[in-house]
Design an enzyme around this catalytic site. Structure first.
Site, PDB file in Angstrom:
ATOM      1  N   ASP A   1       0.782  -1.354  -0.002  1.00  0.00           N
ATOM      2  CA  ASP A   1      -0.108   0.067  -0.059  1.00  0.00           C
ATOM      3  C   ASP A   1       0.931   1.287   0.031  1.00  0.00           C
ATOM      4  O   ASP A   1       0.648   2.042  -0.841  1.00  0.00           O
ATOM      5  CB  ASP A   1      -0.991   0.108   1.130  1.00  0.00           C
ATOM      6  CG  ASP A   1      -1.867  -1.196   1.329  1.00  0.00           C
ATOM      7  OD1 ASP A   1      -1.668  -2.162   0.634  1.00  0.00           O
ATOM      8  OD2 ASP A   1      -2.594  -1.247   2.275  1.00  0.00           O
TER       9      ASP A   1
ATOM     10  N   GLU B   1       2.970  -9.207  11.536  1.00  0.00           N
ATOM     11  CA  GLU B   1       2.557  -8.950  10.270  1.00  0.00           C
ATOM     12  C   GLU B   1       3.682  -8.403   9.416  1.00  0.00           C
ATOM     13  O   GLU B   1       3.872  -8.877   8.342  1.00  0.00           O
ATOM     14  CB  GLU B   1       1.574  -7.730  10.156  1.00  0.00           C
ATOM     15  CG  GLU B   1       0.840  -7.163   9.034  1.00  0.00           C
ATOM     16  CD  GLU B   1       0.114  -6.050   9.424  1.00  0.00           C
ATOM     17  OE1 GLU B   1      -0.145  -5.405  10.462  1.00  0.00           O
ATOM     18  OE2 GLU B   1      -0.803  -5.668   8.326  1.00  0.00           O
TER      19      GLU B   1
HETATM   20  C1  GLC Z   1      -2.944  -4.451   4.194  1.00  0.00           C
HETATM   21  C2  GLC Z   1      -1.526  -4.850   3.076  1.00  0.00           C
HETATM   22  C3  GLC Z   1      -2.139  -5.756   2.162  1.00  0.00           C
HETATM   23  C4  GLC Z   1      -2.991  -7.005   2.872  1.00  0.00           C
HETATM   24  C5  GLC Z   1      -4.343  -6.399   3.961  1.00  0.00           C
HETATM   25  C6  GLC Z   1      -4.571  -7.566   4.671  1.00  0.00           C
HETATM   26  O1  GLC Z   1      -3.621  -3.616   3.222  1.00  0.00           O
HETATM   27  O2  GLC Z   1      -1.051  -3.904   2.598  1.00  0.00           O
HETATM   28  O3  GLC Z   1      -1.084  -6.499   1.413  1.00  0.00           O
HETATM   29  O4  GLC Z   1      -3.299  -7.733   1.830  1.00  0.00           O
HETATM   30  O5  GLC Z   1      -3.497  -5.375   4.574  1.00  0.00           O
HETATM   31  O6  GLC Z   1      -3.792  -8.283   5.326  1.00  0.00           O
END
Ligand code: GLC
Length: 420
Positions: free
Chosen positions: A163, A390
């Site tokens: 993101d 994460e």
């Molecule tokens: C965030 C991350 C994305 C992921 C999501 C759920 O938006 O950047 O890659 O899929 O979270 O974990």
């Protein structure tokens, strides 16, 4: 059995809802995410094939009639996430976001099917899924490369899955933020705000989303009108590999597709040009502003995963990858720690992500076995020290962001239980 293997399985089961799995058990991501689900399905395939199948089936059940599989499926009408299902206001049977994510699903499905050594009859169970994924790839080619240049565009940073990567700083800086934005973030209350994207990033994410909503998510318009239109090396590499894997799966069910074959060749020849062999540098293309982006991101090395039929390039890629992380005790940093945009703890601006390591590991297995084993072992060690976080600092190894993160657990299982 190793204790953490048990904990990994439990983490996935605890995050599991009815036939799909949340990215984490906190309130951070209360829905089903596209590429998270693919990694999660791979994790399940190591101990529960039924859960693995259901995970993918549920994801694919959110497919739009035009073929797109959204990046988020809101199975529960939950308002706690921003932007929630009302703010997106789209999806048919299942409320969803109006954008997609890396279609790694096809590659994951191939691994699952090949490892199981299924009989023809067992493969039949997967036929409907494979055909829906085929429709998804047709959508990509038709609407994300309407001029058939051979490269696929992403129209929102969220589509990349990384993101707030510095890759998007320049194109995002050009976006004028809507004056009447109304949204309330909760992510930065759940996780330390220094480990999350900035307000200005979110203002722009929501601005692009609102613009898509105004255009009723019409895929024909979005490509030309989006405020953000980027050809990303990482995304195209994942796409190319997935298209190759899909073609393989179509072969298994007797439905090989010659137009895909042509696109694979075109995509590969164009992707290769985004890597400068002599300077050992990558470039992404900002189609909206007609400029190039050169940021040292681990996602550029997904090119190794695309299995390019070019030894010279693969050798150079491996050489540059070794240089890329030489200042980091824990690898791979999402952004080179030498780069001015590197931030040790902030989301996609520096920390190590397990899915990136897994992708690079897969890409290296058939090119540099020794190096790939180092990556596998070091990734396992990092997780064993800090559990299923994460992301992790590349400097100290500290676990960051959400706890009990599903894809870290799923990919830990996969790395631990499969080393061939
Ligand atoms: C965030 C991350 C994305 C992921 C999501 C759920 O938006 O950047 O890659 O899929 O979270 O974990």
């Amino acid at each position: 059995m190793n204790r953490l293997i048990k904990v990994a399985k439990k983490t996935l089961i605890n995050n599991r809802k009815l036939n799909y799995t949340l990215p984490t058990n906190t309130k951070l991501y209360p829905a089903q995410w596209n590429w998270d689900s693919a990694f999660i399905a791979l994790g399940y395939s190591n101990f529960n094939l039924n859960y693995s199948f259901k995970e993918i089936e549920t994801l694919v059940s959110g497919q739009w009639s035009d073929g797109m599989i959204p990046h988020i499926l809101f199975h529960v009408k939950d308002l706690s996430y921003t932007p929630n299902y009302k703010a997106w206001n789209c999806g048919k049977k299942i409320s969803s976001s109006g954008i997609t994510q890396p279609p790694i699903l096809a590659s994951i499905l191939r691994i699952i099917i090949e490892r199981q050594k299924f009989s023809k009859k067992e493969i039949k169970k997967y036929q409907a899924l494979i055909l829906k994924i085929k429709k998804y790839f047709k959508w990509f080619i038709k609407y994300r490369d309407p001029k058939r240049t051979g490269l696929i565009s992403i129209l929102h940073p969220w589509e990349s899955g990384y993101d707030n990567s510095p890759l998007w700083d320049k194109p995002m800086s050009k976006i004028k933020i809507d004056s009447k934005l109304e949204y309330k973030r909760k992510d930065n209350q759940i996780v330390n705000k220094n480990q999350r994207p900035l307000k200005i990033d979110y203002d722009r994410y929501v601005t692009i989303k609102n613009h898509f909503r105004q255009m009723k998510y019409d895929p024909k318009k979005l490509f030309y009108k989006s405020k953000f239109n980027v050809v990303d090396v990482g995304f195209n590499s994942l796409f190319l590999k997935a298209l190759k894997d899909l073609n393989f799966l179509l072969g298994l069910i007797g439905k090989k597709n010659s137009s895909f074959k042509k696109y694979i060749l075109l995509n590969e020849s164009k992707l290769i040009k985004l890597f400068n062999l002599k300077k050992m540098k990558f470039k992404n293309k900002d189609l909206k502003n007609n400029t190039e982006i050169e940021i040292p991101s681990i996602t550029n090395f997904f090119m190794l995963y695309a299995d390019l039929n070019n030894n010279q390039i693969n050798t150079q890629l491996i050489k540059s990858l070794k240089k890329y992380y030489k200042n980091d005790k824990y690898f791979f940093p999402s952004i080179s720690s030498n780069h001015k945009s590197f931030e040790d703890k902030r989301y996609w601006r520096g920390p190590v992500w397990i899915n990136c390591n897994w992708i690079i590991y897969q890409g290296l297995k058939n090119k540099d076995k020794k190096f790939s084993e180092i990556i596998r072992k070091q990734t396992i060690n990092l997780i064993e020290k800090q559990k299923f976080r994460e992301y992790y600092s590349s400097k100290t190894g500290l676990g960051l962001g959400a706890k009990n993160f599903s894809w870290s657990a799923a990919l830990y299982l996969d790395l631990k239980l499969n080393n061939t």
